[in-house]
Design an enzyme around this catalytic site. Structure first.
Site, PDB file in Angstrom:
ATOM      1  N   HIS A 331       0.848  -1.192   0.000  1.00  0.00           N
ATOM      2  CA  HIS A 331       0.000   0.000   0.000  1.00  0.00           C
ATOM      3  C   HIS A 331       0.881   1.239   0.000  1.00  0.00           C
ATOM      4  O   HIS A 331       1.994   1.216   0.530  1.00  0.00           O
ATOM      5  CB  HIS A 331      -0.935   0.003   1.215  1.00  0.00           C
ATOM      6  CG  HIS A 331      -2.016   1.028   1.121  1.00  0.00           C
ATOM      7  ND1 HIS A 331      -1.874   2.297   1.622  1.00  0.00           N
ATOM      8  CD2 HIS A 331      -3.255   0.964   0.572  1.00  0.00           C
ATOM      9  CE1 HIS A 331      -2.984   2.975   1.393  1.00  0.00           C
ATOM     10  NE2 HIS A 331      -3.836   2.199   0.753  1.00  0.00           N
ATOM     11  N   ASP A 390      -7.966  -5.057  -0.594  1.00  0.00           N
ATOM     12  CA  ASP A 390      -8.357  -5.841  -1.766  1.00  0.00           C
ATOM     13  C   ASP A 390      -8.003  -7.317  -1.621  1.00  0.00           C
ATOM     14  O   ASP A 390      -8.592  -8.164  -2.291  1.00  0.00           O
ATOM     15  CB  ASP A 390      -7.678  -5.284  -3.025  1.00  0.00           C
ATOM     16  CG  ASP A 390      -8.172  -3.896  -3.375  1.00  0.00           C
ATOM     17  OD1 ASP A 390      -9.385  -3.683  -3.330  1.00  0.00           O
ATOM     18  OD2 ASP A 390      -7.334  -3.025  -3.678  1.00  0.00           O
TER      19      ASP A 390
END
Length: 453
Positions: A331, A390
């Site tokens: 991320h 996700d």
């Protein structure tokens, strides 16, 4: 006039080559002029382009000396820790409507305020008369995001005051969008199945007494049924996807487009276009496709050595889609952990137990652990690599019986709350159009008449 298709294709291919060469910029120039590509600095950190009070995304702790230290991620909605908010939705209480209120108005509602707000949303949870037949079912799309864009833009024509950008009118339009987005997504999907796959068309109306998550499931499932846990997990997933700062691509799009003074429907359609991209909202689908590929090539899910070897092949661009990426890992801000992934992982475990899919859940957690180690070693990274939201969301949607065509639309159904809050924040605080600079690095040329070229 008869068109020579082969000749036309050849001419188009020639133009494609012109486009490739004319649009190519020397990469060294980006360094020379210190261009922040993707609005990021050389370390990959986002360039500060605005201020917000809507949410805070934290991935580091800062020492007294100003040094950044990787830490467990924190996400705050209007100052409230999202982990505490989710824990507050005890028993059968659903949270998405409450979170929408919080994002829009800055404070958690009292009981009577929440009841009134839910009632207002319910009053907007209807499409205009014959809208499903005249808009959704006409010229259907194979991609639900495009269908939703079309529907949102067409709703402009049904609004008696679409161009009014007063906060009062934008709030009305925003609440209408929050309420209608599930219908646009689900009805577009049913139309797609009917028109492209030959299934019977069944359109089920929303029920005013149900939460948004419950209505999604009852409108989508063929028998209209769902378990209490299924509704709870979907509600939590919507809460976690509702907002994530002003810098993510679709929310920044909301700010950019809203700053031009355009109408709400155009702003939402633009944000939907951003979210559709596989680098943004479509990432969870890539995770699911990757796991299907892993299952195909590593049949013994308990063999960690074989899993590690295959993940290394993926990173070396020798397996899966040859992109060299383990999707769902890493991320831009979070380091030790993504708080959304931590929460969704907990609910994924509960749902896997109800669905008798504990072995598949274990596969996900094993890959999560091994992938972080493989990426850090292969890329020689100094900071940790964590799973992002996700990584588990696609698995959760699969267990909920949701089709892959609706993975990204579900993201949009949730994120419309955050987009609406940011649109209002942009218009309340700014009178300037967002206009970053681009430096011209081409060459000035002398014009020549057509006959002389």
């Amino acid at each position: 006039m008869t068109v020579d298709r082969d000749n036309m294709e050849e001419k188009l291919n020639e133009l494609v080559e012109f486009s490739r060469t004319s649009g190519k910029i020397d990469m060294k120039l980006y360094t020379e002029y210190d261009v922040k590509r993707g609005l990021r600095d050389s370390a990959g950190k986002g360039v500060l382009t605005g201020l917000t009070e809507i949410s805070d995304v934290i991935g580091f702790e800062v020492t007294e000396q100003g040094e950044k230290i990787p830490a467990n991620g924190k996400l705050y909605y209007q100052g409230y820790d999202v982990s505490e908010l989710v824990r507050g939705f005890r028993n059968r209480r659903f949270g998405f409507e409450e979170i929408t209120y919080l994002l829009l108005f800055g404070e958690l509602p009292q009981k009577h305020q929440l009841d009134d707000f839910v009632e207002i949303l319910g009053s907007f949870r209807e499409l205009p008369e014959a809208f499903t037949r005249d808009v959704i079912m006409k010229a259907p799309s194979t991609n639900m995001m495009n269908s939703m864009q079309k529907c949102v833009l067409t709703l402009y024509s049904y609004d008696k005051n679409p161009e009014d950008t007063s906060i009062q009118n934008i709030l009305r339009q925003s609440l209408s969008m929050v309420a209608k987005m599930p219908l646009l997504a689900v009805y577009s999907y049913h139309t797609y199945r009917h028109c492209f796959q030959g299934h019977n068309l069944v359109i089920r109306n929303p029920k005013p007494e149900l939460s948004l998550a419950e209505n999604l499931l009852q409108m989508l499932h063929p028998d209209g049924k769902y378990t209490e846990l299924e509704a709870k997990v979907l509600d939590v997933a919507l809460v976690l996807h509702a907002e994530h700062g002003g810098g993510n691509n679709s929310t920044f799009t909301t700010h950019v487009v809203s700053s031009s003074g355009t109408d709400t429907y155009s702003a939402v359609a633009a944000s939907l276009g951003s979210l559709k991209g596989p680098k943004h909202g479509g990432a969870n689908l890539k995770v699911q496709e990757m796991f299907e590929d892993i299952k195909l090539h590593v049949t013994d899910w308990e063999d960690e050595e074989k899993l590690r070897n295959y993940l290394n092949l993926i990173l070396d661009k020798q397996a899966f889609d040859h992109a060299g990426l383990i999707y769902g890992m890493g991320h831009a801000v979070y380091t030790e952990s993504d708080p959304r992934a931590v929460i969704l992982k907990e609910y994924a475990q509960k749902l896997s137990e109800e669905k008798n899919l504990e072995k598949e859940y274990t596969l996900y957690t094993t890959v999560e652990r091994i992938a972080g180690e493989c990426i850090a070693r292969k890329r020689r990274l100094l900071k940790p690599v964590c799973a992002n939201v996700d990584f588990f969301s696609g698995f959760v949607y699969t267990m909920l019986g949701l089709p892959k065509e609706l993975y990204t639309p579900l993201f949009a159904i949730a994120r419309i709350s955050g987009w609406s809050a940011h649109r209002i924040e942009e218009l309340v605080n700014s009178s300037k159009i967002i206009r970053p600079a681009y430096k011209y690095v081409g060459h000035h040329k002398k014009y020549a008449e057509l006959e002389e070229r």
